[in-house]
Scaffold this motif. Sequence first.
Motif, PDB file in Angstrom:
ATOM      1  N   TRP A   1      -1.961  72.092  39.830  1.00 53.28           N
ATOM      2  CA  TRP A   1      -1.112  72.739  41.213  1.00 53.28           C
ATOM      3  C   TRP A   1      -0.082  71.616  41.752  1.00 53.28           C
ATOM      4  O   TRP A   1       1.109  71.757  41.638  1.00 53.28           O
ATOM      5  CB  TRP A   1      -2.009  72.266  42.814  1.00 53.28           C
ATOM      6  N   PHE A   2       0.157  70.178  41.288  1.00 49.24           N
ATOM      7  CA  PHE A   2       1.076  69.184  41.098  1.00 49.24           C
ATOM      8  C   PHE A   2       1.368  69.582  40.150  1.00 49.24           C
ATOM      9  O   PHE A   2       2.956  69.619  40.163  1.00 49.24           O
ATOM     10  CB  PHE A   2      -0.311  68.183  41.283  1.00 49.24           C
TER      11      PHE A   2
ATOM     12  N   ASN B   1      -6.096  69.684  48.039  1.00 54.19           N
ATOM     13  CA  ASN B   1      -6.287  70.270  46.807  1.00 54.19           C
ATOM     14  C   ASN B   1      -7.532  69.874  45.935  1.00 54.19           C
ATOM     15  O   ASN B   1      -8.253  68.615  45.737  1.00 54.19           O
ATOM     16  CB  ASN B   1      -5.412  68.995  45.101  1.00 54.19           C
TER      17      ASN B   1
ATOM     18  N   LEU C   1       3.067  71.987  49.403  1.00 49.22           N
ATOM     19  CA  LEU C   1       1.473  71.040  49.439  1.00 49.22           C
ATOM     20  C   LEU C   1       0.320  71.199  50.848  1.00 49.22           C
ATOM     21  O   LEU C   1      -0.117  71.229  50.646  1.00 49.22           O
ATOM     22  CB  LEU C   1       1.633  70.162  47.884  1.00 49.22           C
ATOM     23  N   ARG C   2       1.304  70.433  51.256  1.00 49.63           N
ATOM     24  CA  ARG C   2       0.359  69.786  52.800  1.00 49.63           C
ATOM     25  C   ARG C   2       1.041  71.042  53.779  1.00 49.63           C
ATOM     26  O   ARG C   2       0.743  70.984  54.385  1.00 49.63           O
ATOM     27  CB  ARG C   2       1.338  68.709  53.163  1.00 49.63           C
TER      28      ARG C   2
ATOM     29  N   GLN D   1       7.147  68.437  47.928  1.00 49.01           N
ATOM     30  CA  GLN D   1       6.002  68.148  48.281  1.00 49.01           C
ATOM     31  C   GLN D   1       5.251  68.370  50.141  1.00 49.01           C
ATOM     32  O   GLN D   1       3.491  68.914  49.922  1.00 49.01           O
ATOM     33  CB  GLN D   1       5.497  66.703  47.938  1.00 49.01           C
TER      34      GLN D   1
END
Length: 371
Positions: free
Chosen positions: A175-176, A168, A336-337, A332
Amino acid sequence: MRSLGNIIQLGIKELRSLWRDPALVLLIIYAFSANIYSSAMAIPESPHRASIAVVDEDRSQLSGRLLDAFQLPYFVPPVRIDQAAMDAGMDSGKYTFTLDIPPNFQRDVLGGKQPTIQLNVDATQISQAFSGAGYIQQIIQDETTTFVSRYRTDTVLPVDAVVRMAFNPNLERSWFGSLTAVIDQITMLSIILTGAALIREREHGTIEHLLVMPVTPLEIMLAKVWSMGLVVLVASALALRFVVEGLLAVPVQGSIALFLLGAALHLFATTSIGIFFGTVARSMPQLGLLIILALIPLQILSGEVTPRESMPMLIQVIMLAAPTTHFVELAQSILLRGANLAIVWPQLLGLLAIGSVFFLSALARLRQSLQ
């Protein structure tokens, strides 16, 4: 085959009952659309188009440099005003911030003195006041330091730290926040829908009809699990595609299919929890109270709000029995990753094991309540 047919037909009946309940349909639509958007955008961690006015009593090169540093999208271009208009602008709510640069500010800075700049903040604009004040202080410090460094020898630090933001880069809260909201809605609605389906049958008297039919408690429970789980799974997939990726422009790094697989295992556990609550509660208000008591620790202590590593060790161990702990880590990691199956398989196995325990417990409770 007859048992499979019963499960499918009972599940279709649950979907029809849900469709005839406008309150729950609206709740699903709101939860996976407006609620996700508001959770991502409601209270930004950085100021956005904050209004600022400046009383420039110095009219120097340094004061002009400070005015030029306030840029979009954090601040609208600053307005030059005099001291008489400063209080009136704050009182009317026209400006969130007013900055008063004193006379001889540049001369005092270059002379090694520590002049004072007055910053007034409208604290009623709570979403921008505190973060915006910090941003303004940092801007003043950075611009003043850069300006002074032209006239003095730079101090070379022994260590130069290079910070790189992974996953990020711009630290976008949306986003989170949006992905966290999706996780929240999957957990909450799966419990509500299955619990409400059982309460609704008891209130309408259809549970007695099921008891005289050639169906077993296992078939009744499986029908509720697959039908309500399918509704939440489809709604979450649509929310990721059209709200998170489309409206909020949040890049999803990993495989959505892998995420939906994890969500399905999570729903296996949470729908079982909903059925268990439906057998305990005798009315919709009681079901709502039970869900609130369960959701608060599930959301706060699962690592969704704060990292689990910052919690007491006892809480970390206890929360390993909660499906949300594994689902939050899985979601997550994937979204996200960009984690793949080789990384998240322990969470998938954990969700399967926990879901099986909750399913068997709810089934035993359902059989007892139908006797």
